[in-house]
Design a protein around this motif. Sequence first.
Motif, PDB file in Angstrom:
ATOM      1  N   PRO A 212       2.244  23.389 103.877  1.00 31.73           N
ATOM      2  CA  PRO A 212       3.519  22.709 104.108  1.00 31.73           C
ATOM      3  C   PRO A 212       3.328  21.467 104.970  1.00 31.73           C
ATOM      4  O   PRO A 212       2.710  21.527 106.038  1.00 31.73           O
ATOM      5  N   LEU A 213       3.845  20.360 104.494  1.00 31.20           N
ATOM      6  CA  LEU A 213       3.629  19.086 105.171  1.00 31.20           C
ATOM      7  C   LEU A 213       4.832  18.181 104.944  1.00 31.20           C
ATOM      8  O   LEU A 213       5.301  18.041 103.811  1.00 31.20           O
ATOM      9  N   ALA A 214       5.325  17.591 105.999  1.00 30.43           N
ATOM     10  CA  ALA A 214       6.379  16.576 105.902  1.00 30.43           C
ATOM     11  C   ALA A 214       5.964  15.406 106.772  1.00 30.43           C
ATOM     12  O   ALA A 214       5.865  15.527 107.998  1.00 30.43           O
ATOM     13  N   THR A 215       5.679  14.290 106.149  1.00 33.32           N
ATOM     14  CA  THR A 215       5.223  13.119 106.883  1.00 33.32           C
ATOM     15  C   THR A 215       5.735  11.868 106.169  1.00 33.32           C
ATOM     16  O   THR A 215       6.577  11.956 105.274  1.00 33.32           O
ATOM     17  N   GLU A 216       5.224  10.737 106.563  1.00 30.12           N
ATOM     18  CA  GLU A 216       5.683   9.482 105.961  1.00 30.12           C
ATOM     19  C   GLU A 216       4.538   8.485 105.967  1.00 30.12           C
ATOM     20  O   GLU A 216       3.761   8.411 106.933  1.00 30.12           O
ATOM     21  N   TYR A 217       4.418   7.751 104.872  1.00 29.33           N
ATOM     22  CA  TYR A 217       3.466   6.645 104.812  1.00 29.33           C
ATOM     23  C   TYR A 217       4.272   5.372 104.613  1.00 29.33           C
ATOM     24  O   TYR A 217       4.849   5.155 103.554  1.00 29.33           O
ATOM     25  N   GLN A 218       4.345   4.582 105.693  1.00 27.45           N
ATOM     26  CA  GLN A 218       5.175   3.383 105.701  1.00 27.45           C
ATOM     27  C   GLN A 218       6.588   3.746 105.246  1.00 27.45           C
ATOM     28  O   GLN A 218       7.281   4.489 105.917  1.00 27.45           O
ATOM     29  N   SER A 219       7.020   3.307 104.078  1.00 29.25           N
ATOM     30  CA  SER A 219       8.413   3.568 103.681  1.00 29.25           C
ATOM     31  C   SER A 219       8.554   4.763 102.742  1.00 29.25           C
ATOM     32  O   SER A 219       9.647   5.026 102.225  1.00 29.25           O
ATOM     33  N   VAL A 220       7.469   5.512 102.508  1.00 24.93           N
ATOM     34  CA  VAL A 220       7.496   6.617 101.539  1.00 24.93           C
ATOM     35  C   VAL A 220       7.462   7.962 102.273  1.00 24.93           C
ATOM     36  O   VAL A 220       6.527   8.241 103.021  1.00 24.93           O
ATOM     37  N   ARG A 221       8.470   8.775 102.054  1.00 26.93           N
ATOM     38  CA  ARG A 221       8.455  10.145 102.568  1.00 26.93           C
ATOM     39  C   ARG A 221       7.464  10.972 101.743  1.00 26.93           C
ATOM     40  O   ARG A 221       7.440  10.871 100.517  1.00 26.93           O
ATOM     41  N   ILE A 222       6.685  11.823 102.406  1.00 27.13           N
ATOM     42  CA  ILE A 222       5.704  12.676 101.736  1.00 27.13           C
ATOM     43  C   ILE A 222       5.987  14.127 102.104  1.00 27.13           C
ATOM     44  O   ILE A 222       6.090  14.461 103.295  1.00 27.13           O
ATOM     45  N   VAL A 223       6.133  14.967 101.090  1.00 32.56           N
ATOM     46  CA  VAL A 223       6.365  16.389 101.331  1.00 32.56           C
ATOM     47  C   VAL A 223       5.439  17.203 100.440  1.00 32.56           C
ATOM     48  O   VAL A 223       5.448  17.039  99.208  1.00 32.56           O
ATOM     49  N   ALA A 224       4.627  18.064 101.056  1.00 32.72           N
ATOM     50  CA  ALA A 224       3.899  19.110 100.338  1.00 32.72           C
ATOM     51  C   ALA A 224       4.631  20.412 100.632  1.00 32.72           C
ATOM     52  O   ALA A 224       4.897  20.730 101.801  1.00 32.72           O
ATOM     53  N   LEU A 225       4.970  21.158  99.602  1.00 33.12           N
ATOM     54  CA  LEU A 225       5.940  22.236  99.730  1.00 33.12           C
ATOM     55  C   LEU A 225       5.393  23.526 100.338  1.00 33.12           C
ATOM     56  O   LEU A 225       6.165  24.426 100.658  1.00 33.12           O
ATOM     57  N   GLY A 226       4.091  23.643 100.492  1.00 35.48           N
ATOM     58  CA  GLY A 226       3.555  24.921 100.942  1.00 35.48           C
ATOM     59  C   GLY A 226       3.560  25.922  99.805  1.00 35.48           C
ATOM     60  O   GLY A 226       3.382  25.554  98.637  1.00 35.48           O
ATOM     61  N   ASP A 227       3.784  27.204 100.103  1.00 37.25           N
ATOM     62  CA  ASP A 227       3.801  28.190  99.022  1.00 37.25           C
ATOM     63  C   ASP A 227       4.886  29.231  99.256  1.00 37.25           C
ATOM     64  O   ASP A 227       5.531  29.272 100.308  1.00 37.25           O
ATOM     65  N   TRP A 228       5.074  30.061  98.242  1.00 34.18           N
ATOM     66  CA  TRP A 228       6.021  31.168  98.336  1.00 34.18           C
ATOM     67  C   TRP A 228       5.237  32.490  98.284  1.00 34.18           C
ATOM     68  O   TRP A 228       5.627  33.450  97.650  1.00 34.18           O
ATOM     69  N   ILE A 229       4.107  32.495  98.989  1.00 32.37           N
ATOM     70  CA  ILE A 229       3.269  33.682  99.081  1.00 32.37           C
ATOM     71  C   ILE A 229       3.189  34.131 100.538  1.00 32.37           C
ATOM     72  O   ILE A 229       3.488  35.277 100.869  1.00 32.37           O
ATOM     73  N   HIS A 230       2.796  33.213 101.405  1.00 34.05           N
ATOM     74  CA  HIS A 230       2.665  33.515 102.816  1.00 34.05           C
ATOM     75  C   HIS A 230       3.762  32.867 103.657  1.00 34.05           C
ATOM     76  O   HIS A 230       4.168  33.420 104.673  1.00 34.05           O
ATOM     77  N   GLN A 231       4.239  31.675 103.238  1.00 23.42           N
ATOM     78  CA  GLN A 231       5.127  30.887 104.102  1.00 23.42           C
ATOM     79  C   GLN A 231       6.587  30.900 103.666  1.00 23.42           C
ATOM     80  O   GLN A 231       7.473  30.625 104.463  1.00 23.42           O
ATOM     81  N   PHE A 232       6.849  31.186 102.371  1.00 19.77           N
ATOM     82  CA  PHE A 232       8.207  31.099 101.827  1.00 19.77           C
ATOM     83  C   PHE A 232       8.841  29.750 102.201  1.00 19.77           C
ATOM     84  O   PHE A 232       9.988  29.684 102.640  1.00 19.77           O
TER      85      PHE A 232
END
Length: 252
Positions: A212-232
């Motif tokens: 799971p990751l929520a960050t930003e590169y200049q003007s672009v939001r970046i989200v990696a969703l993680g998983d629905w196994i350990h983190q939900f």
Amino acid sequence: MEKLTCTQGLIIVASMKAIFLADAHLRNVQDTNYQVLLEFLNQQKDLDALFLLGDIFEFWYGYENVVFSAYVPILETLRRLSAAGTRIVFVEGNHDFNIGPYFSQELNCRIMTEPGIIEWDGLTMLLCHGDQLKRDPFYALLRAFWRSHPLKWLSWLVSPDLVWRFGIWLSNKSDKHKADRTHYDPTPHLTAEAKKQQGRIQALICGHYHYPLATEYQSVRIVALGDWIHQFSYLEILDGRFELKSYSPAHS
């Protein structure tokens, strides 16, 4: 963008709500992650859109008139959401492909076989599972094979039960459903893609990495969703606001 409705002369402003999730790797309805996902989805009310960004299933190969019996409960839950007005978008992953007519016809689902740019509530977003961001030529060939016409023709000649057993056997060669991979940070891959897409998109959202990751590169939001196994874990966009959340089961 907001929805406006009038009731007895009053204007009610309703926020636009979308949920994004990936990497549930569902196998058996008795499994904890399967039960938790059913619980979570059955709680959703007035959900405008549900974006499924791949590997929702441990193995899925679409047939014309058949679905794997293990997935009937989740498909019925998705059907109820669709009937209630939720728009469903499915981005194919590396465990679920050739999603097939059930999703397009029964769920009125938009199927994305490749990464793509969509508009949602005034936002321009690149959606992808994430498996293609590494630019691995061998993997690209393997991915093309699973989606090839010869394999589709072969699947019509083989019992779906046999295809299911083969798919699960193949999945067992991977430890994705067993190991917590939150130690692997995909930020370099994702920022490289955001840089490539800069000026075209406002957000990049993906699964695959189980991180799971929520960050930003200049003007672009970046989200990696993680998983629905350990983190939900999942992303909620409510009236344009991004929030990466983790669901707590009712009986955890």
